[in-house]
Design a protein around this motif. Structure first.
Motif, PDB file in Angstrom:
ATOM      1  N   UNK B  10     -20.652 -11.830  -3.307  1.00  0.00           N
ATOM      2  CA  UNK B  10     -19.996 -12.690  -2.969  1.00  0.00           C
ATOM      3  C   UNK B  10     -19.271 -11.211  -1.970  1.00  0.00           C
ATOM      4  N   UNK B  11     -18.441 -11.914  -1.176  1.00  0.00           N
ATOM      5  CA  UNK B  11     -17.904 -11.158   0.137  1.00  0.00           C
ATOM      6  C   UNK B  11     -16.691 -10.617  -0.204  1.00  0.00           C
ATOM      7  N   UNK B  12     -15.971  -9.640  -0.460  1.00  0.00           N
ATOM      8  CA  UNK B  12     -15.427  -8.622  -0.137  1.00  0.00           C
ATOM      9  C   UNK B  12     -14.393  -8.021   0.833  1.00  0.00           C
ATOM     10  N   UNK B  13     -12.664  -8.621   0.299  1.00  0.00           N
ATOM     11  CA  UNK B  13     -12.345  -7.556   1.736  1.00  0.00           C
ATOM     12  C   UNK B  13     -11.568  -6.573   0.729  1.00  0.00           C
ATOM     13  N   UNK B  14     -11.242  -5.523   2.186  1.00  0.00           N
ATOM     14  CA  UNK B  14     -10.653  -4.054   1.419  1.00  0.00           C
ATOM     15  C   UNK B  14      -8.594  -4.437   1.516  1.00  0.00           C
ATOM     16  N   UNK B  15      -8.125  -3.611   1.283  1.00  0.00           N
ATOM     17  CA  UNK B  15      -6.257  -3.892   1.882  1.00  0.00           C
ATOM     18  C   UNK B  15      -5.638  -1.898   1.444  1.00  0.00           C
ATOM     19  N   UNK B  16      -6.138  -2.076   2.556  1.00  0.00           N
ATOM     20  CA  UNK B  16      -5.048  -0.656   2.678  1.00  0.00           C
ATOM     21  C   UNK B  16      -3.272  -0.156   2.720  1.00  0.00           C
ATOM     22  N   UNK B  17      -3.011   0.219   2.581  1.00  0.00           N
ATOM     23  CA  UNK B  17      -1.391   0.832   1.860  1.00  0.00           C
ATOM     24  C   UNK B  17      -1.640   2.090   2.965  1.00  0.00           C
ATOM     25  N   UNK B  18      -1.223   2.883   3.857  1.00  0.00           N
ATOM     26  CA  UNK B  18      -1.087   4.183   3.575  1.00  0.00           C
ATOM     27  C   UNK B  18       0.575   4.628   4.033  1.00  0.00           C
ATOM     28  N   UNK B  19       0.020   5.970   2.951  1.00  0.00           N
ATOM     29  CA  UNK B  19       1.304   7.001   3.334  1.00  0.00           C
ATOM     30  C   UNK B  19       1.096   8.221   3.769  1.00  0.00           C
ATOM     31  N   UNK B  20       2.417   8.116   5.089  1.00  0.00           N
ATOM     32  CA  UNK B  20       1.284   9.770   5.389  1.00  0.00           C
ATOM     33  C   UNK B  20       2.308  10.754   5.982  1.00  0.00           C
ATOM     34  N   UNK B  21       2.371  11.827   5.030  1.00  0.00           N
ATOM     35  CA  UNK B  21       3.666  12.823   5.237  1.00  0.00           C
ATOM     36  C   UNK B  21       3.878  13.514   6.032  1.00  0.00           C
ATOM     37  N   UNK B  22       4.401  13.421   7.570  1.00  0.00           N
ATOM     38  CA  UNK B  22       4.262  14.184   8.227  1.00  0.00           C
ATOM     39  C   UNK B  22       5.734  14.863   8.801  1.00  0.00           C
ATOM     40  N   UNK B 159      11.144  20.101   6.048  1.00  0.00           N
ATOM     41  CA  UNK B 159      11.007  18.790   6.158  1.00  0.00           C
ATOM     42  C   UNK B 159      10.057  17.598   5.923  1.00  0.00           C
ATOM     43  N   UNK B 160       9.839  16.647   5.786  1.00  0.00           N
ATOM     44  CA  UNK B 160       8.537  15.732   5.642  1.00  0.00           C
ATOM     45  C   UNK B 160       8.493  14.664   6.092  1.00  0.00           C
ATOM     46  N   UNK B 161       8.382  13.656   6.414  1.00  0.00           N
ATOM     47  CA  UNK B 161       8.675  11.811   7.295  1.00  0.00           C
ATOM     48  C   UNK B 161       7.616  11.519   5.970  1.00  0.00           C
ATOM     49  N   UNK B 162       8.182  10.627   4.812  1.00  0.00           N
ATOM     50  CA  UNK B 162       7.016   9.708   4.678  1.00  0.00           C
ATOM     51  C   UNK B 162       7.017   8.264   5.117  1.00  0.00           C
ATOM     52  N   UNK B 199      -1.742  20.786   8.192  1.00  0.00           N
ATOM     53  CA  UNK B 199      -1.861  20.332   7.244  1.00  0.00           C
ATOM     54  C   UNK B 199      -0.558  19.698   7.598  1.00  0.00           C
ATOM     55  N   UNK B 200      -0.359  19.333   8.419  1.00  0.00           N
ATOM     56  CA  UNK B 200       1.602  19.469   8.831  1.00  0.00           C
ATOM     57  C   UNK B 200       1.420  17.382   9.542  1.00  0.00           C
ATOM     58  N   UNK B 201       0.488  17.149   8.912  1.00  0.00           N
ATOM     59  CA  UNK B 201       0.657  15.564   8.605  1.00  0.00           C
ATOM     60  C   UNK B 201      -0.778  15.016   7.475  1.00  0.00           C
ATOM     61  N   UNK B 226      -7.229  14.928   4.903  1.00  0.00           N
ATOM     62  CA  UNK B 226      -6.905  15.198   5.816  1.00  0.00           C
ATOM     63  C   UNK B 226      -7.239  15.262   6.641  1.00  0.00           C
ATOM     64  N   UNK B 227      -8.188  13.747   7.451  1.00  0.00           N
ATOM     65  CA  UNK B 227      -8.552  14.012   8.515  1.00  0.00           C
ATOM     66  C   UNK B 227      -8.557  12.502   8.559  1.00  0.00           C
TER      67      UNK B 227
END
Lengths: 493, 483
Positions: B10-22, B159-162, B199-201, B226-227
């Protein structure tokens, strides 16, 4: 000329000013006295050559008319303060051989005001202890002895500092007080000691034990000498975010002797079970002295006092467990020789730290761990706030609190070692003010039947150290404490 | 646009959440004055604080706080008046303090949203859960010595922003669009340079599968992507991996996985059971951070126009398509360039010239807009010549090519090369008459019904005038003369 090592700081400053003697002579006298008192083990590192250099420079500075507040005064520096170019160990094997490239703000302030460093004073490892028996560099011995002749503890954690000042091998000393580490040893050694308000002295460059509690302070034989030292080392430091922007007053000027109409609070919760009658009696004597000088005595209540020790023994180890994580063998200090990283970590810390430090790291890691954090750490923070509120409520009725400093006099080294809880009870009267960040002072007030000194503690409002000096000066005058440690008398004889 | 994957069952749905370090754009570190410049010799940008020497204390960098607030505002997020720095405790050689100072229970920025542009030309909102400030770790180097590892602390304490997203992302394309938009916003704000290769993001991707309409499944967290391309590849691989497990009746393990770009696979790093107990607690060396509404409003005043605002303005004010607007706002400098060209010009024409001609040739020559030999003013000058019929669009392309080579202005080139369009009807008419007279056969054929030959006559006239004849005039005259 009287024996230079028996002068107070104030007297010595006058002598230097009058050219009765030089700082070189004063410093030399203390170095010699220190050599004769090596058995007390007051120092981890002695710095006689540096002391003589500093004394010479100080004499030149004074001659050029630029004398600082402590110009030419030789001091012992607790080996928790980082000193540039001089080994700083925190009495731990893990920092043995560590030589900082920087000077702590407190010592830099003191040296800037002309103080001379005699050496780095022994202490409990990472300032964790109440008897100076946890130092990797051996126990410190109190110059005071009872008739049994047994070696007694100078208290802790600033045991080397207190013992050195009592033994007249330093005119004053720095200490740090996290739960009583200045006030209790001051009481045990028959000298005066001050822990100022949290934030009064910069913590920058002081090896951290429990950051929210650690506060640098002073030891000297008189209240006035403490005032001079505190003035020299205090002040805002932009490098410490918890250091406060409060002007530093001339603390000694507060010692007017006039306490008429002042309200002195007596907290009923400080009458604990099992406290020796002599201490109770001394406390009463203190009350009478102050009353006799015109102060009003007020009974107050600090209802959360009984929770102070357990609260302290959650918060302090929690912070310590994190503060001491940096001693991992990677960057500086001791490293065990192992090939695998995790083995190196484990062995370095197992061999580098002593038992008491390990015990507190484990307690700290436990109370912060998932599932226990709310029950211990959060609860402790809530109680800590209640303890502060107790004090603030009490200060609506009084200006200063008077209590005993410790529940006993100096005990024989080895006592209380079997039971950490018993050892922790030494801090029962000093810990509440630490948790509340309040300034406190211990003033020598008398001897017990065994001939050992006892101290009275004053606790004042935040930033009101002047009150401590004002009232402390009066107690000092009334008590007229002039006894000398027996160890010293024997030597003189 | 929910992208569904057809599995065997059957069908599947991808669920994604991201954590970005900037990494926050700032000259000094989060809690020390050491430099943050990229590419310095190892351990040359390390203060006593960064090396966690005994007794050292952190002092919060106020500019970093400002940058975090600016970023929060750019992400349309709630700025919290009170936030708390906590210690995240764990041992690693590149973490000198033995703890990372981070924000946990009370981050500086709360919930917000950003708009992403999908390949099919639609827009979608992605929720932002939070943004918090934290210290970066140093770098372990395992290839410098046969038996030892080295540590470089230059990055320690930067300093990073997550930036944490809601699980609103539904496939690799959306993830790529999210990451690109986020990077675009950060670059517009000047709060992070967005250079993923330096690596700055950096992105961590949380991914789980579910049947459409059902509750969320168990997720795996993928690190080291990392891209933008790696994010897409990792999601594609991980989705297939999880579908296979689920369709075989198994359960996805909640764990941290590592993307291996060489092999193109994710592999297990540590399971939930092995996860650290970080023993977070408020850092007693730092006071809670308070920011007033006044401070926040003052920072809001410094915000530039953000990509989405710009995009909508370009669509409304310049009547550009979503596609053209999206291309033009992709970089702030590009948008500014376009606006300088469009100034006093036909905006649609300006957009075409910037996108198709200028960006086309720059891209072909692997150059960026900053390297363009043609300035915005020069391109505007060229377009003016087209608009006022001085040159035709066809000639303009030749002029453009010369401009690109020489850097000369369009009117100078047109003048020197005599490329001005001939609109003088008399002059063109004479040429038309000559051409008709010279080609009687073709005239006869045309008049006999071979309409296609009209182009032949136009071509001949243009050839004769070297393309300078106004095509409209040529057409009109030919029509008249050929009947």
């Amino acid at each position: 000329m009287s024996d230079l090592t028996h002068l107070t700081i104030a007297e010595a400053l006058k002598g230097l000013e009058n050219k009765d003697f030089t700082s070189v002579e004063l410093t030399e006298a203390h170095i010699k006295a220190g050599e004769a008192a090596k058995d007390l083990n007051c120092y981890i590192t002695e710095t006689p050559d540096q002391a003589m250099e500093m004394a010479k420079a100080s004499d030149a500075k004074r001659a050029s008319g630029q004398a600082g507040i402590l110009e030419g005064i030789p001091l012992a520096i607790k080996d928790l303060f980082c000193t540039e170019g001089v080994q700083t160990t925190a009495a731990s094997h893990i920092l043995e051989g560590f030589v900082p490239q920087y000077e702590s703000t407190v010592t830099a302030n003191l040296f800037g005001e002309g103080a001379v460093m005699l050496g780095k004073a022994n202490l409990d490892e990472f300032a964790m202890g109440s008897s100076n028996t946890t130092s990797y560099f051996g126990n410190v011995i109190n110059p005071w002895r009872a008739e049994d002749g047994a070696d007694r503890t100078p208290g802790g954690s600033s045991g080397g500092s207190a013992s050195a000042v009592a033994a007249r091998i330093a005119m004053g000393a720095t200490g740090t007080d996290t739960g009583g580490s200045i006030r209790q040893p001051a009481a045990f050694c028959g000298i005066a000691g001050v822990k100022p308000t949290y934030g009064r002295c910069s913590r920058w460059g002081t090896v951290a034990f429990a950051s929210s509690l650690d506060q640098a302070g002073t030891f000297a034989r008189t209240v006035e000498d403490n005032a001079l030292m505190l003035r020299a080392m205090s002040g805002h430091d932009p490098k410490d975010s918890t250091s406060a922007q409060h002007a530093v007053p001339d603390f000694a000027a507060a010692m007017t002797g006039d306490i008429k109409g002042l309200k002195v609070g007596i907290p009923k919760e400080y009458r604990v079970d099992g406290m020796p009658a002599e201490i109770e009696a001394l406390w009463q004597k203190g009350i009478e002295w102050l009353k006799g000088e015109g102060a009003e005595i007020v009974d107050v209540s600090l209802p959360h006092t009984k929770y102070a020790l357990p609260t302290y023994y959650i918060i302090a180890p929690a912070e310590a467990s994190s503060n001491l994580a940096r001693y991992d063998g990677v960057k500086y200090g001791y490293r065990a020789d192992e090939n695998q990283l995790s083995d190196m970590y484990k062995k370095t810390r197992a061999e580098g730290f002593g038992d008491e430090v390990k015990r507190r790291i484990m307690i700290g890691a436990y109370v912060l761990s998932a599932g226990y954090y709310d029950a211990y750490y959060i609860k402790a923070q809530q109680v800590r706030r209640q303890i502060l509120n107790d004090f603030l409520e009490a200060y609506k009725q009084c200006d200063v609190l008077l209590t005993p400093t410790a529940p006993s006099s100096a005990f024989v080294i080895g006592e209380n070692e079997d039971d950490p809880i018993k050892m922790y009870l030494n801090d029962v009267f000093t810990v509440p003010a630490s948790l509340a960040g309040l300034p406190g002072m211990s003033v020598p007030a008398g001897l017990d039947a065994a001939g050992l000194p006892l101290g009275l503690q004053l606790i004042s409002k935040p930033w009101d150290e002047e009150m401590l000096f004002k009232v402390g000066g009066v107690i000092e005058k009334c008590a007229n404490f002039s006894a000398l440690p027996q160890g010293l008398i024997k030597k003189a004889a | 646009m929910a992208q569904l994957i057809q599995g065997n069952t059957g069908q599947w749905e991808i669920v994604i959440g991201m954590e970005v370090h900037a990494q926050v754009t700032c000259n000094s570190k989060l809690f020390s004055g050491a430099s943050t410049a990229f590419g310095a010799e190892p351990n040359t940008q390390v203060s006593l604080v960064d090396a966690a020497m005994p007794g050292m204390l952190p002092v919060l960098n106020e500019y970093v706080v400002e940058q975090a607030i600016r970023t929060g505002l750019g992400l349309n997020s709630q700025i919290n008046n009170m936030s708390v720095f906590e210690r995240k405790n764990y041992f690693y050689p590149d973490l000198p303090q033995g703890y990372q100072i981070s924000q946990f229970q009370h981050p500086i920025v709360g919930t917000g949203t950003i708009e992403i542009d999908l390949p099919d030309g639609t827009l979608k909102e992605i929720g932002i859960t939070r943004l918090h400030l934290e210290q970066d770790a140093g770098k372990s180097m395992h290839d410098q010595h046969p038996s030892k590892s080295f540590v470089d602390l230059n990055r320690s304490g930067c300093a990073l922003m997550e930036i944490v997203s809601e699980p609103d992302i539904r496939g690799p394309e959306e993830a790529a669009a999210y990451l690109s938009k986020l990077r675009m916003i950060l670059r517009y704000l000047g709060t992070c340079d967005g250079n993923m290769d330096e690596g700055s993001m950096r992105a961590d991707v949380n991914i789980s599968m579910r049947r459409p309409g059902e509750p969320y499944g168990i997720r795996a967290e993928i690190k080291n992507v990392n891209s933008v391309k790696a994010v897409q590849q990792a999601i594609e691989y991980e989705a297939q991996r999880q579908i296979e497990i689920l369709e075989d009746g198994g359960e996805v393990v909640q764990e941290t996985r590592l993307w291996d770009p060489a092999k193109g696979v994710t592999r297990s790093m540590r399971s939930k059971e092995e996860a650290h107990d970080y023993r977070y607690f408020p850092d007693p060396d730092l006071l809670p951070l308070h920011v007033s509404n006044d401070q926040i409003e003052n920072i809001r005043k410094t915000l530039p126009e953000l990509p989405d605002q710009k995009k909508h303005r370009f669509m409304n004010d310049y009547s550009l398509s979503l596609y053209d607007a999206s291309v033009l706002i992709a970089e702030r400098k590009r948008a500014d360039f376009f606006e300088a060209v469009a100034n006093d010009n036909d905006a649609k024409l300006a957009a075409n010239w910037v996108i198709n001609e200028l960006l086309g040739i720059l891209n072909k020559n692997d150059k960026s807009l900053e390297d363009s030999p043609i300035s915005a003013e020069q391109l505007a000058g060229l377009i003016k010549l087209i608009s006022d019929d001085t040159i035709s669009g066809k000639i303009a392309k030749d002029v453009f090519a010369i401009m690109y080579e020489t850097g000369d202005d369009a009117d100078k080139i047109v003048e020197e090369k005599g490329l001005k369009q001939v609109t003088d009807t008399g002059a063109i008419e004479a040429i038309v008459d000559t051409i008709i007279a010279a080609n009687p056969d073709n005239v006869a054929k045309y008049q006999g019904g071979k309409d296609k030959l009209f182009g032949f006559f136009v071509g001949q006239v243009m050839k004769e005038t070297q393309g300078k004849a106004n095509p409209a005039v040529v057409n009109k005259l030919l029509k008249e003369k050929l009947g």
